[in-house]
Write a protein that holds these residues in place. Structure first.
Motif, PDB file in Angstrom:
ATOM      1  N   SER A 134      27.839   3.141  -4.598  1.00  0.00           N
ATOM      2  CA  SER A 134      26.953   2.047  -5.007  1.00  0.00           C
ATOM      3  C   SER A 134      26.483   2.254  -6.430  1.00  0.00           C
ATOM      4  N   TYR A 193      16.756  11.969   7.867  1.00  0.00           N
ATOM      5  CA  TYR A 193      16.968  10.691   8.565  1.00  0.00           C
ATOM      6  C   TYR A 193      17.303  10.953  10.026  1.00  0.00           C
ATOM      7  N   ASN A 199      22.275   0.217  10.102  1.00  0.00           N
ATOM      8  CA  ASN A 199      22.751   1.606  10.167  1.00  0.00           C
ATOM      9  C   ASN A 199      22.648   2.263   8.788  1.00  0.00           C
ATOM     10  N   PRO A 200      22.600   3.591   8.772  1.00  0.00           N
ATOM     11  CA  PRO A 200      22.417   4.294   7.502  1.00  0.00           C
ATOM     12  C   PRO A 200      23.517   3.972   6.495  1.00  0.00           C
ATOM     13  N   GLY A 201      24.728   3.664   6.980  1.00  0.00           N
ATOM     14  CA  GLY A 201      25.862   3.362   6.086  1.00  0.00           C
ATOM     15  C   GLY A 201      25.593   2.159   5.200  1.00  0.00           C
ATOM     16  N   LEU A 247      22.105   0.916   4.885  1.00  0.00           N
ATOM     17  CA  LEU A 247      20.732   1.025   4.394  1.00  0.00           C
ATOM     18  C   LEU A 247      20.655   1.932   3.156  1.00  0.00           C
ATOM     19  N   LEU A 248      21.235   3.116   3.269  1.00  0.00           N
ATOM     20  CA  LEU A 248      21.075   4.080   2.170  1.00  0.00           C
ATOM     21  C   LEU A 248      21.740   3.597   0.872  1.00  0.00           C
ATOM     22  N   PRO A 249      22.972   3.062   0.928  1.00  0.00           N
ATOM     23  CA  PRO A 249      23.537   2.506  -0.327  1.00  0.00           C
ATOM     24  C   PRO A 249      22.652   1.413  -0.903  1.00  0.00           C
ATOM     25  N   GLN A 269      29.565   5.944   0.659  1.00  0.00           N
ATOM     26  CA  GLN A 269      29.076   4.591   0.354  1.00  0.00           C
ATOM     27  C   GLN A 269      27.908   4.615  -0.620  1.00  0.00           C
ATOM     28  N   VAL A 270      27.015   5.595  -0.404  1.00  0.00           N
ATOM     29  CA  VAL A 270      25.882   5.704  -1.326  1.00  0.00           C
ATOM     30  C   VAL A 270      26.394   6.000  -2.743  1.00  0.00           C
ATOM     31  N   GLU A 324      24.595   7.142  15.965  1.00  0.00           N
ATOM     32  CA  GLU A 324      24.075   6.056  15.128  1.00  0.00           C
ATOM     33  C   GLU A 324      24.508   6.215  13.670  1.00  0.00           C
ATOM     34  N   MET A 325      24.427   7.465  13.234  1.00  0.00           N
ATOM     35  CA  MET A 325      24.759   7.747  11.834  1.00  0.00           C
ATOM     36  C   MET A 325      26.242   7.507  11.544  1.00  0.00           C
ATOM     37  N   VAL A 372      29.005   7.745   4.976  1.00  0.00           N
ATOM     38  CA  VAL A 372      27.719   7.262   4.454  1.00  0.00           C
ATOM     39  C   VAL A 372      27.502   7.775   3.033  1.00  0.00           C
TER      40      VAL A 372
END
Lengths: 914, 102
Positions: free
Chosen positions: A70, A31, B39-41, B43-45, A66-67, A56-57, A63
């Motif tokens: 989910s 990414y 943002n990826p935070g 989008l990815l979830p 968060q993934v 940005e990341m 992140v």
């Protein structure tokens, strides 16, 4: 993707967490690379592009988190983490963990053990088809046989009545009869040596009404139960069949010899079927048509006045119990009217029929003498162990509260780092559940071992009571529910409290923590509650113990010391019954008596029909010319005894003479009666020389002369007093009476061996089936009371101990917290006594509240115990005073130990401590 | 980003062609003229959640720069979901417009 797939994928990712993690890393890398490439493409320098992409990341870990969150497996992962954390935390504080686990193991274990007994004895349905359709005629409270027609509720029924009733009734789809008393006999299986078997005599309809199929062969059918003596067949209990034949199907068809008659083994009942009586499991079922062969003295098949059967019936679908009851009673009265009284019934007979009734009770859980005896004790014990568990919960909650305070900083750090309150509460609850479930696992193991021991203590005897006590689904469900409840009970409040804190002060604090928390109302009310409950438990224990003391110090009348009891079984000896030859049994007994008397150390001996608490035969008596009074209308306890009986039992003759060799079969009938009977019939004069008959009819030809008056004694139970009794000589009431009592001096061992030899010599087919002592017989008759007293004393002490532990913990903590203050006070010159009182005051107040709350509750609820207490008021002041003193002394001791430690603190050390 | 629309936008983007994560973010930003930035935070979830729900599936493919990247593809279930969500969204938009114009 469906739920199942989701589940599988989730589980996979849980197991392969590192792989999933590296894949996610790679995705994030690509990414970033794509983002940087795009930025570079639109004109940025490579460095600037990379930096912009990174900005940005944002936080890469965030992140990823968060993934991960989910997906559902993140919860499982968190949980596993919490468990790991919890285990580590518990290992780090072994003191807390072991006290918590020990109290929970005992608490949950005791609850499970008592519930296992309750479930097996009171709750579990019979292992038959649709047990809720089964009803019992009467309440199952009678056992044995009776020939009087009760003027009221009927409990036992005769075989002719059963036959007639079942052929005429239309309320039931089937009616079955079982002999109310089991037969313990000896059988020779396929020609092997004799061994004891328990037998239930059942009607031909028994298995079909219950819906119990055979496991092998067939079950008893109505054809086996037609003509007297016409069904020499047996059905075996599956457990017995396994024991004897190791499950070999070839056993069907084998011959079993019982009482010198051969029976064919026709089948084995379905595994798990133990009969219809919980706590009494027959090895063999035999048709009622064989009653005379099994019990030669009985004549129930043809005699409508010989009532010895329990009747079970299955309701027709759609028929309610009240409808069935109405129809049953209608038919019952018709049968009474046509068969039991003549064509012109007397006024009295009509009234009897009018009052006679059959009460239908549910037989879904089977019949059970155990249930009748143990319902109330079990309920009371269940309450006691429930309260003990509550105290244990309060204790653990208190310890967790204290722990929460010391862990305030840890919690504050975690919250400051972003953990949500929910997450921390969950973590703390996981820890509580961990304790609870470990305690439950240990508790179940404890219960598994303990329940058979408890049952054996309540029902002592050589063989275990046949009740299945392996933990089944209801028991496990009960324990699971209990465990979850326990964990929530002691875990929730401390967890909520631990997370409700102001972060800044908590982070600033040194060791220890918020001042408010340990002295919180919550912790204090938990202690007050514990004290109150201990008072309640200790008081009931005290009452049971006092009642037991009353029971054991009762004068039995007879001398229970130095008396051996032999149970002899003559069922294999083929002794004559119902013929003039029957006197041979008595001669055999006399022969044994005289030979045993010659053994060195034997002082006297005698056969008897009963000794103490091993059955009864009662009837009322009528003296010529003596008017009936309500007192002398009671049943008289009757016993047939040998000539040496009174000397053997230590019962002195008060007037007249005892039996002698001049009282023979042909001499006039004689009896010795007890003081109570003599006094009730002849308040002013001597009874000796008067004549009486058994029953109501003064014109009865069989007149019995009173030749002596003997001292009163206990006959059927220690708790029963004022019973009338009459003794007859064995020579005038012939038969073989299996109870043989020997009074001895010195060592009983050689005497037992010698008696066994003498019996074997007299008749090798008479078996000594048991040896005990009169003392044991008396102790066994109050085994239930002893057990309740012992258990309640144990749990009462446990309750007080746990409450003291709670106080001790709270005070120790409060002392540590106030070290600084104590140091200052000491430095300023406070006296040790003043300091001691300052610290003790808190516990004295808690104790006062606890007693003020506990005493009235205990006094008010003790009434429930009335039925179980012997000659003791449930509000016995002595018991309550003692119990208050014990609780107060123990509580103060528990508070004094830490308080004394506090006063010994060196002021310098105390002042330096932060 | 309007609440609850992210899934629909991602699905719509993927309906055109399979794409990797950054491609989806870029495409949404470009088509919306920079109004929506994902943002990826988030989008990815969202992609991970929809993959679990079976609306998209993923596979590793080589990118134009010869790197390995995870490409997301719309499934039949995702296509159905897109239609349903689009219809619902349009009904809502129409209703809101009517209210605003009244």
């Amino acid at each position: 993707m469906n739920v199942l797939q989701n589940l599988i994928t989730g589980l996979k990712s849980l197991i392969q967490k590192p792989r999933i993690d590296s894949e996610l890393d790679e995705e994030l890398d690509s990414y970033m690379a794509a983002s940087a490439a795009h930025k570079q493409h639109s004109g940025m320098s490579p460095e600037a592009a990379t930096r912009a992409a990174k900005i940005e990341m944002g936080s890469r870990n965030s992140v990823k988190h968060q993934v991960w969150s989910s997906r559902w497996e993140s919860f499982a992962d968190n949980f596993l983490q919490d468990v790991r954390l919890g285990v580590r935390g518990l290992i780090k504080s072994p003191g807390f963990t072991s006290v918590a686990l020990l109290s929970l193991t005992l608490g949950i274990g005791a609850n499970t053990a008592i519930f296992t007994l309750m479930n097996a004895i009171m709750l579990r349905p019979l292992p038959v088809q649709n047990p809720q359709q089964l009803v019992l005629f009467g309440d199952g409270r009678a056992e044995g046989s009776t020939n009087d027609l009760p003027d009221g509720t009927w409990r036992l029924f005769s075989y002719p009545f059963f036959r007639e009733f079942s052929s005429k009734t239309d309320a039931f789809s089937g009616v079955a009869a079982i002999n109310s008393m089991p037969f313990g006999l000896y059988a020779s299986v396929a020609g092997n040596a004799l061994e004891p078997v328990n037998i239930d005599l059942v009607s031909g309809s028994y298995f079909s009404v219950l819906g119990v199929p055979p496991f092998l062969g067939r079950t008893i059918s109505t054809a086996d139960d037609q003509a007297p003596g016409g069904g020499p067949v047996v059905v075996a209990n599956y457990a017995w069949f396994q024991r004897k034949f190791n499950g070999d199907p070839a056993a069907v068809g084998k011959l079993i010899r019982i009482q010198s008659h051969d029976y064919t083994l026709i089948g084995v009942a379905q595994p798990g079927f133990f009969g219809t009586n919980v706590g009494r499991s027959p090895d063999l079922w035999i048709p009622l048509s064989m009653e005379k062969e099994i019990s030669p003295g009985w004549n129930g098949i043809g005699d409508k006045f010989f009532q010895s059967l329990d009747i079970l019936a299955r309701l027709k679908p759609g028929v309610s119990t009240p409808q069935a009851s109405a129809s049953t009673n209608l038919l019952f009265k018709q049968i009474l009217r046509s068969d039991y009284v003549g064509a012109n019934p007397s006024q009295k007979e009509l009234a009897s029929i009018q009052h006679a009734n059959i009460e239908l009770t549910s037989a879904a859980n089977g019949l059970s003498g155990l249930r009748l005896t143990f319902s109330l004790p079990l309920k009371i014990l269940m309450t006691i162990v429930g309260l003990v568990l509550l105290i244990a919960c309060a204790n653990i909650a208190n310890m967790l509260l204290a722990r929460g305070v010391t862990r305030a900083r840890e919690v504050a750090v975690r919250m400051a780092l972003g953990a949500s309150r929910r997450r921390i509460v969950l973590q703390l609850l996981t820890e509580s559940s961990l304790i609870a479930f470990t305690g439950a696992a240990l508790g179940i193991t404890l219960a598994w071992k303990a329940s058979p021991i408890l049952l054996h203590m309540a029902m002592p005897g050589p063989a275990p009571v046949p009740v299945n006590l392996t933990p089944d689904l209801p028991v496990l469900a009960f324990t699971l529910a209990l465990t979850v409840l326990t964990a929530l009970l002691f875990g929730t409040l401390p967890a909520l409290k631990a997370t409700r804190l102001a972060l800044t002060p908590a982070l600033k604090e040194g060791r220890g923590g918020g001042t408010a928390s340990t002295r919180s109302i919550l912790a204090q009310s938990l202690i007050v509650g514990q004290i109150a409950l201990s008072v309640l438990l200790l008081a009931s224990a005290g009452l049971f113990l006092r009642s037991l003391t009353n029971l054991t110090s009762i004068d039995t009348g007879f001398n229970k010391q130095n008396a051996l009891l032999f149970s002899l079984d003559a069922s294999a000896a083929n002794l004559p019954h119902g013929s003039p030859e029957e006197i041979r049994s008595v001669q055999l007994q006399e022969q044994i008596e005289s030979r045993v008397l010659a053994i060195p150390g034997v002082q006297s001996d005698s056969f008897s029909l009963f000794t103490f608490n091993n059955g009864s035969w009662t009837e009322n008596a009528t003296f010529q010319g003596i008017p009936n009074t309500p007192e002398n209308r009671h049943d008289v306890f009757l016993n047939n005894v040998g000539n040496g009986y009174f000397a053997t039992m230590g019962l002195t003759i008060q007037a007249g003479r005892e039996f002698s060799s001049h009282d023979t079969q042909t001499s006039p009938k004689v009896a010795v009666i007890n003081q109570t009977m003599a006094h009730l019939f002849f308040p002013d004069g001597s009874a000796v020389g008067h004549h009486f008959v058994l029953g109501d009819d003064p014109a009865d030809p069989e007149e019995i002369e009173v030749i002596g008056i003997v001292k009163d004694a206990k006959y059927t139970s220690l708790g029963r007093s004022g019973q009338m009794a009459a003794y007859f000589p064995c020579t005038q009431r012939v038969g073989f009476y299996g109870n043989f009592t020997v009074r001895y001096a010195g060592d009983p061992g050689p005497i037992i061996t010698a008696v066994r030899q003498i019996v074997a010599q007299a008749n090798p087919n008479i078996l000594v089936s048991g040896v005990s002592t009169l003392k044991e017989q008396v102790a066994n008759s109050i085994a239930t009371q002893s057990l309740i007293a012992q258990l309640s004393a144990f749990f009462g002490s446990l309750a007080v101990f746990l409450a003291c532990l709670g106080i001790y913990g709270l005070m120790s903590y409060s002392v540590v917290r106030r070290t600084n203050e104590i140091g200052i006070r000491r430095a300023l010159g406070a006296q040790t006594r003043t300091l001691l009182w300052m610290i003790l005051r808190e516990s004295v107040i808690l104790l006062a509240f606890g007693l003020a709350l506990g005493m009235p509750i205990a006094l008010a609820s003790a009434g429930i115990l009335t039925k179980l207490l012997y000659q003791l008021s449930p509000t016995d002041p002595w018991t309550f005073a003692t119990c208050a003193v014990i609780v107060a002394a123990m509580t103060l001791l528990a508070a004094w130990l830490p308080a004394r430690r506090a006063t010994k603190v060196d002021p310098i050390v105390a002042l330096r401590c932060d | 980003m309007i609440q609850g629309t992210l899934d629909m936008l991602i699905l719509k983007t993927l309906a055109l062609e399979p794409m990797h994560g950054y491609g989806v973010a870029l495409r949404i930003e470009q088509i919306s003229d920079g109004v929506f930035r994902v943002n990826p935070g988030s989008l990815l979830p969202a992609l991970s959640r929809m993959e679990r729900a079976g609306r998209v599936k993923s596979e590793w493919r080589a990118t134009e720069n010869n790197r390995r990247a995870k490409y997301y593809l719309l499934t039949a279930k995702g296509r159905k979901a897109l239609t349903a969500e689009t219809e619902q969204w349009q009904r809502q938009i129409a209703a809101i417009s009517r209210i605003l114009e009244a």
